[in-house]
Enzyme design. Structure first.
Site, PDB file in Angstrom:
ATOM      1  CB  SER A  82      -0.956  -0.057   1.196  1.00 34.65           C
ATOM      2  OG  SER A  82      -2.011   0.854   1.059  1.00 34.65           O
ATOM      3  CG  ASP A 211      -7.073  -3.518  -2.685  1.00 31.71           C
ATOM      4  OD1 ASP A 211      -7.875  -2.810  -2.051  1.00 31.71           O
ATOM      5  OD2 ASP A 211      -5.834  -3.386  -2.603  1.00 31.71           O
ATOM      6  CG  HIS A 239      -5.584  -2.849   0.769  1.00 32.60           C
ATOM      7  ND1 HIS A 239      -4.979  -2.466  -0.413  1.00 32.60           N
ATOM      8  CD2 HIS A 239      -5.001  -2.088   1.745  1.00 32.60           C
ATOM      9  CE1 HIS A 239      -4.085  -1.522  -0.174  1.00 32.60           C
ATOM     10  NE2 HIS A 239      -4.076  -1.282   1.130  1.00 32.60           N
TER      11      HIS A 239
END
Length: 261
Positions: A82, A211, A239
């Site tokens: 991320s 995600d 995610h």
């Protein structure tokens, strides 16, 4: 033939910390590898406070200090999740000779012709990212942009952890910390990367197809604009593949290290 130990360095995303890698760390160590899971500044168990961070360089300083500490000739595998992709990209620019391969796991991936502002603008235009339930702090007043963010329990459950075990969602709600939001010219200057340095490090992108916060089409948009050496897909992952699909993620990491180290 005996397998050679590799050194994985795991870099977390927004509001998370080294704790989110506990399954991956355990698996990779059991496979004979060395693993360092870092806390970035004011994240996880790091002792810094948000008000001590004046720039994004302060935020990713723990990673830069770690890279500086590596002995001559030692190379590591950087794994970004991320927002951790921003810190890893800067590390690639500063220490290309110390990285055998960088792995972006549903991560932001700016490039030499593709800056962080462009990435953020595209995410906003696609109406992805955090929802209205997300909790913002306005330390400079409500008339100014927010200064920090933390995911709400609703966002965690629906957008980040919807396919992860419930106990890991509980862990996240217990351990998360706010992340400082950085803006302006200094942000772009401090995250600029070049072909001459960043561009010499091999990159693999791992797409998470379910995600709900950085959706697959956005991940593939980044890959199209800043092509990696290879793309892998974890099917059925939210995610947080380190929670929802840890064995699949670790299998890919081991494949990557065999191919690129």
């Amino acid at each position: 033939m005996e397998k050679r130990e590799r050194h994985f360095v795991l870099v977390h995303g927004a509001c998370h910390g080294a704790w989110c890698w506990y399954k991956v760390t355990t698996f990779l160590r059991s496979a004979g590898h060395k693993v360092t899971a870092l806390d970035l500044a004011a994240a996880g168990a790091n002792g810094k406070r948000l008000d001590e961070l004046n720039s994004i360089s302060d935020y990713h300083e723990p990673l830069m200090k770690f890279m500086t500490s590596l002995v001559a000739g030692e190379k590591v595998i950087l794994v970004a999740h991320s927002l951790g992709g921003v810190s890893v990209s800067v590390a690639m620019e500063r220490f290309p000779q110390k990285i055998s391969v960088a792995v972006f796991v549903s991560a932001y991936m700016p490039g030499p012709d593709f800056n962080l502002s462009t990435v953020y603008q595209e995410l906003h235009q696609r109406r992805q990212g955090a929802s209205k339930d997300t909790q913002y702090t306005f330390d400079r007043g409500s008339n100014n942009p927010p200064t920090s963010i933390i995911f709400s329990p609703e966002d965690l459950a629906a957008k980040l952890y919807q396919l992860s075990p419930p106990e890991d969602l509980t862990l996240a709600t217990t351990l998360m910390r706010p992340t400082k939001l950085f803006r302006g010219e200094n942000l772009l200057k401090e995250t600029t990367v070049t072909r001459e340095k960043y561009g010499t490090v091999r990159r693999v992108y791992i797409v998470c197809d379910k995600d709900n916060i950085l959706k697959e089409d956005f991940q593939r948009w980044m890959i199209k604009n800043n092509p990696s050496d290879e793309v892998k897909v974890i099917m059925g992952s939210d995610h947080m593949p380190m929670f929802s699909k840890p064995l699949d993620l670790c299998a890919y990491l081991q494949e990557i290290v065999e191919s690129y180290s």
